[in-house]
Design a protein around this motif. Structure first.
Motif, PDB file in Angstrom:
ATOM      1  N   PRO A 116       0.810  -1.223   0.000  1.00 44.64           N
ATOM      2  CA  PRO A 116       0.000   0.000   0.000  1.00 44.64           C
ATOM      3  C   PRO A 116       0.844   1.275   0.000  1.00 44.64           C
ATOM      4  CG  PRO A 116      -0.783  -1.567   1.636  1.00 44.64           C
ATOM      5  CD  PRO A 116       0.543  -2.064   1.164  1.00 44.64           C
ATOM      6  N   ALA A 117       0.394   2.257  -0.781  1.00 47.17           N
ATOM      7  CA  ALA A 117       1.013   3.585  -0.827  1.00 47.17           C
ATOM      8  C   ALA A 117      -0.108   4.625  -0.787  1.00 47.17           C
ATOM      9  CB  ALA A 117       1.846   3.743  -2.095  1.00 47.17           C
ATOM     10  N   TYR A 118       0.240   5.882  -0.583  1.00 44.77           N
ATOM     11  CA  TYR A 118      -0.794   6.903  -0.417  1.00 44.77           C
ATOM     12  C   TYR A 118      -1.421   7.327  -1.735  1.00 44.77           C
ATOM     13  CZ  TYR A 118       1.901  10.927  -2.104  1.00 44.77           C
ATOM     14  OH  TYR A 118       2.582  11.820  -2.898  1.00 44.77           O
ATOM     15  N   ASP A 119      -0.778   6.949  -2.864  1.00 43.11           N
ATOM     16  CA  ASP A 119      -1.253   7.446  -4.151  1.00 43.11           C
ATOM     17  C   ASP A 119      -0.687   6.582  -5.268  1.00 43.11           C
ATOM     18  OD1 ASP A 119      -2.214   9.292  -6.173  1.00 43.11           O
ATOM     19  OD2 ASP A 119      -0.170  10.056  -6.286  1.00 43.11           O
ATOM     20  N   THR A 120      -1.414   6.439  -6.373  1.00 43.99           N
ATOM     21  CA  THR A 120      -0.919   5.642  -7.502  1.00 43.99           C
ATOM     22  C   THR A 120       0.305   6.292  -8.143  1.00 43.99           C
ATOM     23  OG1 THR A 120      -2.549   6.745  -8.950  1.00 43.99           O
ATOM     24  CG2 THR A 120      -3.166   4.610  -8.009  1.00 43.99           C
ATOM     25  N   ALA A 121       0.165   7.545  -8.549  1.00 49.07           N
ATOM     26  CA  ALA A 121       1.297   8.229  -9.182  1.00 49.07           C
ATOM     27  C   ALA A 121       2.438   8.436  -8.193  1.00 49.07           C
ATOM     28  CB  ALA A 121       0.843   9.566  -9.755  1.00 49.07           C
ATOM     29  N   GLY A 122       2.110   8.644  -6.927  1.00 46.11           N
ATOM     30  CA  GLY A 122       3.138   8.769  -5.905  1.00 46.11           C
ATOM     31  C   GLY A 122       3.961   7.497  -5.775  1.00 46.11           C
ATOM     32  N   ALA A 123       3.308   6.345  -5.996  1.00 46.79           N
ATOM     33  CA  ALA A 123       4.025   5.071  -5.951  1.00 46.79           C
ATOM     34  C   ALA A 123       5.036   4.980  -7.095  1.00 46.79           C
ATOM     35  CB  ALA A 123       3.026   3.916  -6.030  1.00 46.79           C
ATOM     36  N   VAL A 124       4.663   5.493  -8.280  1.00 46.68           N
ATOM     37  CA  VAL A 124       5.585   5.509  -9.415  1.00 46.68           C
ATOM     38  C   VAL A 124       6.798   6.377  -9.095  1.00 46.68           C
ATOM     39  CG1 VAL A 124       5.863   6.080 -11.859  1.00 46.68           C
ATOM     40  CG2 VAL A 124       3.694   5.137 -11.039  1.00 46.68           C
TER      41      VAL A 124
END
Length: 271
Positions: A123-131
């Motif tokens: 889990p991460a706070y955001d999809t693009a943030g994970a990229v």
């Protein structure tokens, strides 16, 4: 040019939804949903575009809880088609990937794919943030996000459309400090209420909509977080608060509920 807040980094689906609704807006990324709400409440931006439900994973809990507290009004809605990509650093192959980072909603939407590939969801706070994070860290971890996010951060797409269901849409509400003026078109209204503890209370309220032929498009219960096993009901229905039938039902519903909040009326979006 309106200023529009969204949650996440550049390339997030929230940014794509905001661009779909406001093609020429100045977009303002926010770390959290609460930050996006606060920016609009303090009028640092003109609007906030917030995801409230997904066609596969259901409601976005944190966003819906914030709707209960905010002074903002719902003035629009938009549906964003979600096409997830498995994104990695250049040189990484599919057999190298052991972990994939993304927002919990995105991970849930790709659950079967990840299980089949034996990739651990992170889990991460955001999809693009994970990229962005995967790029900064290097290594062989992957991220799940949009093609736009991969292009913005110069990353490699291993596979596209990895979501478990192809009819994958997220519904966003457009929020603003003041309600929108009524114009031509079909409208929806969103509201939140809690019922009195008497037998048939919810049935009696829903019956008022049926009597006036007001079509309910959504009804969902969420815990009040104050008293165990007590719930708020989130309801969307077709019609505008200025319509005669809606005014009538609101008057009656107010008398039958212990709490009522009208989020607003807005033009009905299309897929």
């Amino acid at each position: 040019m309106p200023r529009v807040a969204f949650q996440g980094e550049r390339g997030a689906y929230s940014e794509m939804a905001a661009l779909q609704y406001f093609p020429k807006a100045k977009l303002v990324p926010c770390k959290s949903f609460a930050d996006a709400f606060l920016a609009a409440e303090k009028k640092q931006v003109d609007y906030a575009v917030i995801p409230v439900e997904n066609s596969i994973e259901g409601s976005v809990g944190e966003a819906n809880d914030l709707l209960l507290q905010t002074r903002l009004k719902a003035v629009g809605e938009v549906y964003q088609r979600v096409r997830h990509c498995l994104i990695v650093n250049k040189g990484v192959k599919i057999g190298d990937v052991r972990r994939a980072h993304s927002h919990p909603q995105a991970l849930g939407q790709c659950r079967q794919y990840l299980q089949k590939k034996k990739i651990e969801p992170m889990p991460a706070y955001d999809t693009a943030g994970a990229v962005k994070m995967v790029k900064e860290q290097g290594g062989k971890d992957a991220a799940i996000a949009s093609r736009r996010a991969a292009e913005l951060y110069g990353m490699k797409i291993l596979q596209e459309e990895i979501e478990d269901r192809k009819s994958n849409y997220t519904r966003f509400l457009v929020l603003a400090p003041a309600k929108a003026d009524k114009a031509k078109g079909q409208y929806k209204t969103s509201m939140i209420f809690s019922v009195k503890h008497v037998p048939g209370a919810l049935f009696g309220i829903l019956g008022e909509f049926a009597i006036r032929r007001l079509n309910l498009t959504k009804i969902e219960s969420r815990p009040t977080k104050e008293t165990p096993w007590e719930y708020n009901f989130y309801v969307d229905f077709e019609g505008h608060v200025d319509d005669k039938a809606v005014r009538q039902v609101m008057k009656i519903v107010k008398a039958k509920t212990s709490y009522l909040k009208v989020l607003g009326s807005y033009k009905k979006a299309e897929f």
